[in-house]
Design a protein around this motif. Sequence first.
Motif, PDB file in Angstrom:
ATOM      1  N   GLU A 108      -5.331   5.569   7.119  1.00 12.20           N
ATOM      2  CA  GLU A 108      -4.103   6.340   7.318  1.00 12.20           C
ATOM      3  C   GLU A 108      -2.968   5.395   7.697  1.00 12.20           C
ATOM      4  O   GLU A 108      -3.125   4.568   8.606  1.00 12.20           O
ATOM      5  CB  GLU A 108      -4.362   7.336   8.452  1.00 12.20           C
ATOM      6  N   LYS A 109      -1.845   5.519   7.023  1.00 13.75           N
ATOM      7  CA  LYS A 109      -0.690   4.638   7.297  1.00 13.75           C
ATOM      8  C   LYS A 109       0.602   5.434   7.168  1.00 13.75           C
ATOM      9  O   LYS A 109       0.666   6.443   6.466  1.00 13.75           O
ATOM     10  CB  LYS A 109      -0.636   3.481   6.278  1.00 13.75           C
ATOM     11  N   GLU A 110       1.654   4.923   7.819  1.00  9.42           N
ATOM     12  CA  GLU A 110       3.009   5.427   7.563  1.00  9.42           C
ATOM     13  C   GLU A 110       3.580   4.623   6.400  1.00  9.42           C
ATOM     14  O   GLU A 110       3.547   3.390   6.417  1.00  9.42           O
ATOM     15  CB  GLU A 110       3.887   5.246   8.809  1.00  9.42           C
ATOM     16  N   VAL A 111       4.083   5.326   5.376  1.00 11.42           N
ATOM     17  CA  VAL A 111       4.669   4.652   4.213  1.00 11.42           C
ATOM     18  C   VAL A 111       6.016   5.304   3.899  1.00 11.42           C
ATOM     19  O   VAL A 111       6.294   6.416   4.354  1.00 11.42           O
ATOM     20  CB  VAL A 111       3.729   4.748   2.977  1.00 11.42           C
ATOM     21  N   PRO A 112       6.874   4.624   3.126  1.00  8.33           N
ATOM     22  CA  PRO A 112       8.174   5.226   2.806  1.00  8.33           C
ATOM     23  C   PRO A 112       8.034   6.497   1.967  1.00  8.33           C
ATOM     24  O   PRO A 112       7.124   6.597   1.139  1.00  8.33           O
ATOM     25  CB  PRO A 112       8.880   4.133   1.989  1.00  8.33           C
ATOM     26  N   ASN A 113       8.938   7.440   2.214  1.00  6.38           N
ATOM     27  CA  ASN A 113       8.961   8.659   1.401  1.00  6.38           C
ATOM     28  C   ASN A 113       9.344   8.326  -0.039  1.00  6.38           C
ATOM     29  O   ASN A 113      10.132   7.405  -0.270  1.00  6.38           O
ATOM     30  CB  ASN A 113       9.984   9.653   1.964  1.00  6.38           C
ATOM     31  N   PRO A 114       8.810   9.076  -1.029  1.00  2.70           N
ATOM     32  CA  PRO A 114       9.210   8.829  -2.415  1.00  2.70           C
ATOM     33  C   PRO A 114      10.653   9.241  -2.669  1.00  2.70           C
ATOM     34  O   PRO A 114      11.163  10.171  -2.033  1.00  2.70           O
ATOM     35  CB  PRO A 114       8.251   9.712  -3.212  1.00  2.70           C
ATOM     36  N   VAL A 115      11.288   8.533  -3.583  1.00  2.00           N
ATOM     37  CA  VAL A 115      12.648   8.880  -4.016  1.00  2.00           C
ATOM     38  C   VAL A 115      12.557   9.294  -5.485  1.00  2.00           C
ATOM     39  O   VAL A 115      12.014   8.545  -6.302  1.00  2.00           O
ATOM     40  CB  VAL A 115      13.599   7.666  -3.868  1.00  2.00           C
ATOM     41  N   PRO A 116      13.053  10.489  -5.838  1.00  2.00           N
ATOM     42  CA  PRO A 116      12.855  10.947  -7.213  1.00  2.00           C
ATOM     43  C   PRO A 116      13.738  10.192  -8.205  1.00  2.00           C
ATOM     44  O   PRO A 116      14.900   9.892  -7.914  1.00  2.00           O
ATOM     45  CB  PRO A 116      13.266  12.422  -7.153  1.00  2.00           C
ATOM     46  N   GLU A 117      13.160   9.888  -9.379  1.00  2.00           N
ATOM     47  CA  GLU A 117      13.973   9.389 -10.490  1.00  2.00           C
ATOM     48  C   GLU A 117      14.717  10.581 -11.089  1.00  2.00           C
ATOM     49  O   GLU A 117      14.551  11.718 -10.649  1.00  2.00           O
ATOM     50  CB  GLU A 117      13.073   8.706 -11.519  1.00  2.00           C
ATOM     51  N   MET A 142       6.487   8.838   5.942  1.00  2.00           N
ATOM     52  CA  MET A 142       5.518   9.929   5.801  1.00  2.00           C
ATOM     53  C   MET A 142       4.114   9.379   6.017  1.00  2.00           C
ATOM     54  O   MET A 142       3.863   8.179   5.893  1.00  2.00           O
ATOM     55  CB  MET A 142       5.610  10.559   4.400  1.00  2.00           C
ATOM     56  N   LYS A 143       3.194  10.292   6.299  1.00  2.00           N
ATOM     57  CA  LYS A 143       1.798   9.902   6.457  1.00  2.00           C
ATOM     58  C   LYS A 143       1.129   9.882   5.084  1.00  2.00           C
ATOM     59  O   LYS A 143       1.342  10.777   4.264  1.00  2.00           O
ATOM     60  CB  LYS A 143       1.087  10.898   7.383  1.00  2.00           C
ATOM     61  N   ALA A 144       0.320   8.852   4.842  1.00  2.00           N
ATOM     62  CA  ALA A 144      -0.471   8.770   3.609  1.00  2.00           C
ATOM     63  C   ALA A 144      -1.802   8.131   3.953  1.00  2.00           C
ATOM     64  O   ALA A 144      -1.927   7.425   4.957  1.00  2.00           O
ATOM     65  CB  ALA A 144       0.263   7.954   2.555  1.00  2.00           C
ATOM     66  N   VAL A 145      -2.795   8.404   3.130  1.00  2.00           N
ATOM     67  CA  VAL A 145      -4.076   7.694   3.241  1.00  2.00           C
ATOM     68  C   VAL A 145      -4.156   6.772   2.035  1.00  2.00           C
ATOM     69  O   VAL A 145      -4.080   7.221   0.891  1.00  2.00           O
ATOM     70  CB  VAL A 145      -5.268   8.663   3.301  1.00  2.00           C
ATOM     71  N   ILE A 146      -4.271   5.473   2.307  1.00  2.00           N
ATOM     72  CA  ILE A 146      -4.137   4.462   1.255  1.00  2.00           C
ATOM     73  C   ILE A 146      -5.371   3.566   1.216  1.00  2.00           C
ATOM     74  O   ILE A 146      -6.209   3.596   2.116  1.00  2.00           O
ATOM     75  CB  ILE A 146      -2.876   3.591   1.476  1.00  2.00           C
ATOM     76  N   ILE A 147      -5.467   2.768   0.131  1.00  2.00           N
ATOM     77  CA  ILE A 147      -6.421   1.655   0.115  1.00  2.00           C
ATOM     78  C   ILE A 147      -5.622   0.369  -0.112  1.00  2.00           C
ATOM     79  O   ILE A 147      -4.639   0.358  -0.859  1.00  2.00           O
ATOM     80  CB  ILE A 147      -7.532   1.815  -0.946  1.00  2.00           C
ATOM     81  N   GLU A 148      -6.042  -0.708   0.558  1.00  2.00           N
ATOM     82  CA  GLU A 148      -5.363  -2.002   0.419  1.00  2.00           C
ATOM     83  C   GLU A 148      -6.255  -3.034  -0.267  1.00  2.00           C
ATOM     84  O   GLU A 148      -5.844  -4.158  -0.508  1.00  2.00           O
ATOM     85  CB  GLU A 148      -4.889  -2.479   1.789  1.00  2.00           C
ATOM     86  N   GLN A 149      -7.499  -2.615  -0.573  1.00  2.00           N
ATOM     87  CA  GLN A 149      -8.392  -3.426  -1.399  1.00  2.00           C
ATOM     88  C   GLN A 149      -9.492  -2.496  -1.906  1.00  2.00           C
ATOM     89  O   GLN A 149      -9.675  -1.397  -1.391  1.00  2.00           O
ATOM     90  CB  GLN A 149      -8.991  -4.588  -0.617  1.00  2.00           C
ATOM     91  N   TYR A 150     -10.208  -2.931  -2.944  1.00  2.00           N
ATOM     92  CA  TYR A 150     -11.300  -2.124  -3.479  1.00  2.00           C
ATOM     93  C   TYR A 150     -12.509  -2.196  -2.551  1.00  2.00           C
ATOM     94  O   TYR A 150     -12.712  -3.189  -1.863  1.00  2.00           O
ATOM     95  CB  TYR A 150     -11.693  -2.606  -4.879  1.00  2.00           C
ATOM     96  N   GLY A 151     -13.303  -1.122  -2.565  1.00  2.00           N
ATOM     97  CA  GLY A 151     -14.510  -1.131  -1.756  1.00  2.00           C
ATOM     98  C   GLY A 151     -14.976   0.264  -1.404  1.00  2.00           C
ATOM     99  O   GLY A 151     -14.646   1.239  -2.089  1.00  2.00           O
ATOM    100  N   GLY A 152     -15.735   0.363  -0.316  1.00  2.00           N
ATOM    101  CA  GLY A 152     -16.337   1.625   0.107  1.00  2.00           C
ATOM    102  C   GLY A 152     -15.342   2.573   0.749  1.00  2.00           C
ATOM    103  O   GLY A 152     -14.134   2.315   0.817  1.00  2.00           O
ATOM    104  N   SER A 167      -6.712  13.684   6.571  1.00  2.00           N
ATOM    105  CA  SER A 167      -6.810  12.618   7.557  1.00  2.00           C
ATOM    106  C   SER A 167      -7.706  11.548   6.953  1.00  2.00           C
ATOM    107  O   SER A 167      -8.390  11.772   5.954  1.00  2.00           O
ATOM    108  CB  SER A 167      -7.439  13.127   8.858  1.00  2.00           C
ATOM    109  N   GLN A 168      -7.702  10.398   7.587  1.00  2.00           N
ATOM    110  CA  GLN A 168      -8.585   9.304   7.167  1.00  2.00           C
ATOM    111  C   GLN A 168     -10.044   9.783   7.138  1.00  2.00           C
ATOM    112  O   GLN A 168     -10.772   9.574   6.159  1.00  2.00           O
ATOM    113  CB  GLN A 168      -8.390   8.184   8.176  1.00  2.00           C
ATOM    114  N   THR A 220      -1.485  11.466  -4.487  1.00  2.00           N
ATOM    115  CA  THR A 220      -1.217  12.703  -3.741  1.00  2.00           C
ATOM    116  C   THR A 220      -1.928  12.778  -2.383  1.00  2.00           C
ATOM    117  O   THR A 220      -1.886  13.813  -1.735  1.00  2.00           O
ATOM    118  CB  THR A 220      -1.627  13.927  -4.585  1.00  2.00           C
ATOM    119  N   TYR A 221      -2.569  11.681  -1.949  1.00  2.00           N
ATOM    120  CA  TYR A 221      -3.088  11.656  -0.577  1.00  2.00           C
ATOM    121  C   TYR A 221      -1.911  11.301   0.340  1.00  2.00           C
ATOM    122  O   TYR A 221      -1.920  10.293   1.040  1.00  2.00           O
ATOM    123  CB  TYR A 221      -4.174  10.604  -0.388  1.00  2.00           C
ATOM    124  N   ALA A 222      -0.900  12.135   0.328  1.00  2.00           N
ATOM    125  CA  ALA A 222       0.340  11.842   1.053  1.00  2.00           C
ATOM    126  C   ALA A 222       1.081  13.144   1.332  1.00  2.00           C
ATOM    127  O   ALA A 222       0.857  14.150   0.655  1.00  2.00           O
ATOM    128  CB  ALA A 222       1.223  10.914   0.221  1.00  2.00           C
TER     129      ALA A 222
END
Length: 311
Positions: free
Chosen positions: A17-26, A1-11, A286-287, A98-100
């Motif tokens: 925007e990255k492709e990440v695995p879909n969530p799997v419900p507990e 799925m598409k998500a907007v992520i951060i990989e370090q702190y900053g501005g 979007s990003q 929820t940016y996903a």
Amino acid sequence: MKAVIIEQYGGREQLVEKEVPNPVPESKQVVVEVRATSINPIDWKLREGYLKDAVPFEFPIILGWDAAGVITEVGEDVKDFSPGDRVFARPDTTRFGTYAQYTAVDEHLLAPLPEGVTFEEAAAVPLAGLTAWQCLVDFSDIKEGDRVLIHAGSGGVGHYAVQIAKHLGAYVAATASGKNREWVEKLGVDRFIDYKEEDFSEVLQDFDIVVDTLGGDIQEKSFQVLKEGGKLPSVVQPPDETKAVEKNIKTGFVWLEPSGEQLSKLGKMMEEGTLKSVIGHELPFSQEGLREAHEISESHHAKGKIVITMK
């Protein structure tokens, strides 16, 4: 799925925007296809690293903690919701926000989304609306006839607090910029204070409750308008305990507790037309959209809520 992520702190440039695995419900979770989310100050405060001690997440982090959408999958022990249900929620504060396109939410944090309420209107509510509710109802035990001052009545928490206080029978004063007077008064405000023209501490007195969304000097001066035994919940910083004891004021820093039950009450108010979301900015998922949304939120002058639409 598409998500907007951060990989370090900053501005804001850290939002990518990255492709990440879909969530799997507990077992007691559902997966929601997110149709809209909204921006809150916690988003950019966490992005900047201001909250890294309070909320120590591993990277990558998907920010965002408001969701409105449709359930696509349910865990084996989910009892009250089914795929296809329209819902909204303030999910737990995890690094999978929820940016996903999809997000997993605990069943007890979900509320049904009433017919006639759009995903955008609903996505604006959870974090800010629940914060307002918990300041007024849980912390302050608001009663009919109470005199309530809401600081920044044109902001996210503020505009919901005005409506909730009016719904519960209070007399409501609110501070805001003069440019927002017309629409803030339409929410039911009894006494509008243009903070650039009037000093609230000079024109108000004997208030039962002050909801502090600003902190600093405003919080300090709020003690002056409260009657003895009044309440001062703050969503910014813990108020001065010494002053509180002197005036017998109940003070506290309100940190939101997500609640599907309380959110359902806000949903009922939306259905009845007694609570509405004022959406000042609507941006695409979007990003670029999220970077712009953070910039608006960081200005501290957003009108109402900033909403991100997924489709």
